[in-house]
Design an enzyme around this catalytic site. Structure first.
Site, short mmCIF file in Angstrom:
data_model
loop_
_atom_site.label_atom_id
_atom_site.label_comp_id
_atom_site.label_asym_id
_atom_site.label_seq_id
_atom_site.Cartn_x
_atom_site.Cartn_y
_atom_site.Cartn_z
CE LYS A 188 42.07 37.68 58.73
NZ LYS A 188 41.42 37.43 57.43
CG ASP A 191 40.30 42.55 55.62
OD1 ASP A 191 41.01 43.35 54.99
OD2 ASP A 191 40.05 41.38 55.25
CE LYS A 195 37.67 42.60 53.17
NZ LYS A 195 37.62 41.39 52.33
CG ASP A 226 39.11 39.69 58.97
OD1 ASP A 226 38.76 38.50 58.92
OD2 ASP A 226 39.90 40.21 58.16
CG ASP A 228 40.63 41.86 50.81
OD1 ASP A 228 40.75 41.93 52.05
OD2 ASP A 228 39.53 41.76 50.22
CD GLU A 239 43.40 40.55 55.69
OE1 GLU A 239 43.19 40.59 54.47
OE2 GLU A 239 42.58 40.09 56.50
NE ARG A 291 45.70 34.17 51.82
CZ ARG A 291 44.96 33.73 50.80
NH1 ARG A 291 45.51 33.07 49.81
NH2 ARG A 291 43.67 33.94 50.80
N1 BES Z 1 38.64 38.59 56.02
C1 BES Z 1 38.52 38.20 54.67
C2 BES Z 1 37.70 36.92 54.50
C3 BES Z 1 36.24 36.99 54.91
C4 BES Z 1 35.27 37.28 53.97
C5 BES Z 1 35.85 36.70 56.19
C6 BES Z 1 33.93 37.31 54.32
C7 BES Z 1 34.51 36.73 56.55
C8 BES Z 1 33.55 37.03 55.61
C9 BES Z 1 39.90 37.94 54.07
O1 BES Z 1 40.93 38.70 54.57
C10 BES Z 1 39.81 38.24 52.61
O2 BES Z 1 39.62 39.37 52.28
N2 BES Z 1 39.95 37.22 51.78
C11 BES Z 1 39.88 37.35 50.37
C12 BES Z 1 41.14 36.79 49.76
C13 BES Z 1 41.26 37.02 48.30
C14 BES Z 1 41.60 38.48 48.02
C15 BES Z 1 42.35 36.14 47.74
C16 BES Z 1 38.67 36.55 49.88
O3 BES Z 1 38.45 35.44 50.38
O4 BES Z 1 37.93 37.08 49.06
ZN ZN Z 2 40.69 39.43 56.48
MN MN Z 3 41.15 40.57 53.57
#
Ligand code: BES
Ligand code: ZN
Ligand code: MN
Length: 487
Positions: A252, A257, A264, A275, A334, A336, A338
C-alpha cells in the site's frame, strides 16, 4: 544513498577498539593479547578490575588511559539475532565520535557478526537532509570499521548480506521520512525506476493507462489530488530461465492519507505521510534481492496515490467496478488502502500469475491500537506460509501476530446494493479489511496479508530503530526470502 561507513579489512591503529565481552577470564585476556597486544589485554584486565565492571548485556565500560580508547560491551553467550542487533547499536554509539573503529569478534559470538554489523548500520541512520543548520558535532564521524575475527570466524557472504539489508532498510526509511509534498506518487514511481541500474525491470502505470490495466479503484482513490496516482510493477529475475515468480509482494503506497471526504481529525492526520510504509518495505526488500543477486524470481506491485479531498474526490455512496468484475460499495473514503491493494492483488494474480503473495499495508487503526507497533497482524490461511513468515518475524525482531478472518466474518462485507461492501459493520476493522481483500484473491493462491499499521513509525528511538519512519518489514521479508526454495 551513501553508506554510513566503510567496512575495511584492516584499520591501522584505529581510534577505538570495541570488545564484546562474555566472560572476563584468563583465556579471554590471552586471546586478546595474541590478537592485538599484551598492553591492550593488560589495560582491559586492569580497567575491568579497577572499575569493578560486571558483565551484563550491553553494559559499557570505556577506557581512555592509553594510546586509543577501548570500549568493552557486555554480551551474553548464545545471544539471539535480535539481541545482537541491539548490541551492534551500542557498538556504534561508542564509535560515532571517532573516525576509525576496530571491533573484536571473539569466536564464541562470530556467528552473530552480521547482526552486530547490521545493528551498527541501522543505529547510524539519520534523516537530516532538510536540516540546513545542523551542528557538525551531531553528525557521526565514523568513517571506517574493521571487524577483527578470530581464526575461522570470518564469513564474508553474511557480512555482505547485512550490508545489503542495511541499505534496504535505509532506503525504506528515507522514503517514509520524505515529506508528502516531495514524495508524491509520481516521485515515488520515478525513484523506483532509478533502481533499474541494479537490473530490476520497472513498469509504471499512470492516469492515461492506469484504469485500463485494472487499477480503477486506485484511480478513484487518487482522483482528488493534483499529484496523480501511479501503479508500479518491479521485477527481479534471479532465475531468468523460469517464467514463474517464487513470490509476489504487494504494498500500500498512500503518500498522504487525509481521509478524503471522510476527512480525518487533526490527531488522525499525524504521520499519514508514512501511509506508504508497506510500499516502501516491499520495494526496498526487492532492492536487497537485486543487491545480493538472489536466485529467486520476485515481483512487486505497489499502488501509489494521495487520498485527498476536492470536487474530483470519490464519495461515500459511490459504487466502483473493480477489474475483477466485482462491484464495490464505498462507505467511507478513509478506507482507501484496501481499494488500492485489491487492484494490486488482482494484478498480481491475473497478470503476473502469482501463486504466492504477501502484502504489506498500514491498513487499519485497529491493528495499530491493539499492537502499538510491537507486532504487525498477519492474516493467512496457508499454515506453512504463516509459519515461515512468523518465524522470520521472530528472528528479525519484526514480529507478527495472527488474527482470524474465517468464513463467519466474510459475510460481514456483503453489500445490499453491490457485490462487496468496502467496510463491514463491527469493531473488528482489521479482520473486515482482510475479508474485503480476500474477495480479490483466488483460493488457490497462497497468500498472507500483513497489517503493519503502527509499526511504520516510532515516536521514541530505541537501539537500531530511530524515531520517524522505521522501515518495518524489510528485514522480515528478506529473512523470509532466505528460507524460500525456488519453485
Ligand atoms: N492509513 C489508515 C490506517 C492507519 C491508522 C495507519 C493509524 C496507521 C496509523 C487507513 O487508511 C484508515 O484510515 N483506516 C480507517 C478505516 C476505517 C475508516 C474503516 C481506520 O482504521 O480507522
Ligand atoms: Zn490509509
Ligand atoms: Mn485512510
Amino acid at each position: 544513498m551513501a553508506e554510513n561507513f566503510t567496512l575495511v579489512e584492516k584499520n591501522d591503529k584505529a581510534d577505538i577498539l570495541i570488545v564484546p565481552l562474555i566472560k572476563a577470564n584468563d583465556d579471554f585476556f590471552e586471546r586478546l593479547a595474541k590478537f592485538f597486544s599484551k598492553e591492550t589485554a593488560d589495560r582491559l584486565k586492569r580497567g575491568i578490575q579497577n572499575r569493578k565492571f560486571s558483565v551484563k548485556p550491553n553494559a559499557v565500560l570505556e577506557l581512555d588511559d592509553g594510546e586509543r580508547t577501548i570500549a568493552v560491551v557486555g554480551v551474553s553467550r548464545g545471544l539471539s539475532a535480535a539481541e545482537a542487533l541491539e548490541t551492534g547499536a551500542f557498538f556504534f554509539r561508542q564509535a560515532k565520535k571517532l573516525c576509525q573503529a576496530d571491533v573484536f569478534i571473539p569466536k564464541e559470538v562470530s556467528s552473530r557478526a552480521a547482526e552486530f554489523l547490521l545493528g551498527m548500520e541501522l543505529e547510524a541512520y539519520s534523516f537530516d537532509k532538510y536540516k540546513t543548520k545542523k551542528k557538525s558535532e551531531e553528525f557521526s564521524q565514523l568513517e571506517q570499521v574493521c571487524f577483527c575475527f578470530e581464526e575461522g570466524g570470518f564469513n564474508p557472504r553474511k557480512l555482505e548480506e547485512a550490508r545489503a539489508l542495511a541499505a534496504g532498510v535505509r532506503y525504506a526509511r528515507d522514503l517514509g521520512n520524505e515529506p508528502p509534498n516531495v514524495l508524491t506518487p509520481e516521485a515515488f514511481a520515478e525513484d523506483v525506476r532509478r533502481l533499474e541500474y541494479l537490473g530490476l525491470e520497472v513498469e509504471v502505470f499512470e492516469p492515461g493507462n492506469l484504469a485500463e490495466n485494472g487499477f480503477s479503484m486506485l484511480s478513484a482513490v487518487g482522483a482528488a489530488s493534483t499529484h496523480s496516482p501511479r501503479a508500479v510493477v518491479a521485477k527481479w529475475k534471479g532465475a531468468p530461465s523460469r517464467k514463474d515468480y517464487d513470490l509476489v509482494l504487494v504494498g500500500k503506497g498512500i503518500t498522504f492519507d487525509a481521509g478524503g471526504i471522510n476527512l480525518k481529525t487533526a490527531a488522525g492526520l499525524k504521520d499519514m505521510k508514512v501511509d506508504m510504509g508497506g510500499a516502501a518495505a516491499v520495494i526496498a526488500a526487492l532492492k536487497v534481492q537485486a543487491l545480493l543477486k538472489s536466485k529467486l524470481n520476485v515481483a512487486v506491485v505497489v499502488g501509489l496515490a494521495e487520498n485527498a479531498l476536492g470536487s474530483q474526490a470519490y464519495r461515500p455512496g459511490d459504487i466502483l467496478t473493480s477489474a475483477s468484475g466485482q462491484t464495490v460499495e464505498i462507505a467511507n473514503t478513509d478506507a482507501e488502502g484496501r481499494l488500492a491493494l485489491a487492484d494490486c492483488l488482482w494484478y498480481a494474480a491475473t497478470k503476473l500469475k502469482a501463486s504466492r503473495i504477501v502484502d504489506l499495508a498500514t491498513l487499519t487503526g485497529a491493528s495499530a491500537n491493539v499492537f502499538r507497533g510491537h507486532y504487525a497482524s498477519i492474516f493467512c490461511r496457508d499454515e506453512a506460509l504463516a509459519e515461515a513468515l512468523t518465524k522470520a518475524g521472530a528472528v528479525s525482531g519484526e514480529k507478527l501476530w495472527p488474527l482470524p478472518f474465517d468464513r463467519e466474518f466474510d459475510k460481514m462485507v456483503d453489500s445490499e446494493i453491490a457485490d462487496v461492501k468496502q467496510i463491514g459493520q463491527g469493531m473488528n476493522g482489521s479482520t473486515l479489511a482482510a475479508c474485503f481483500l480476500q474477495r480479490f484473491v483466488k483460493d488457490k493462491i497462497s497468500w498472507a496479508h500483513l497489517d503493519i499499521a503502527g509499526c511504520e513509525t516510532l515516536e521514541k528511538a530505541r537501539p537500531a530503530v530511530p524515531s520517524g519512519a522505521t522501515g518495518f518489514g524489510v528485514r522480515l521479508l528478506c529473512e523470509y526470502m532466505k528460507s524460500l526454495k525456488p519453485f
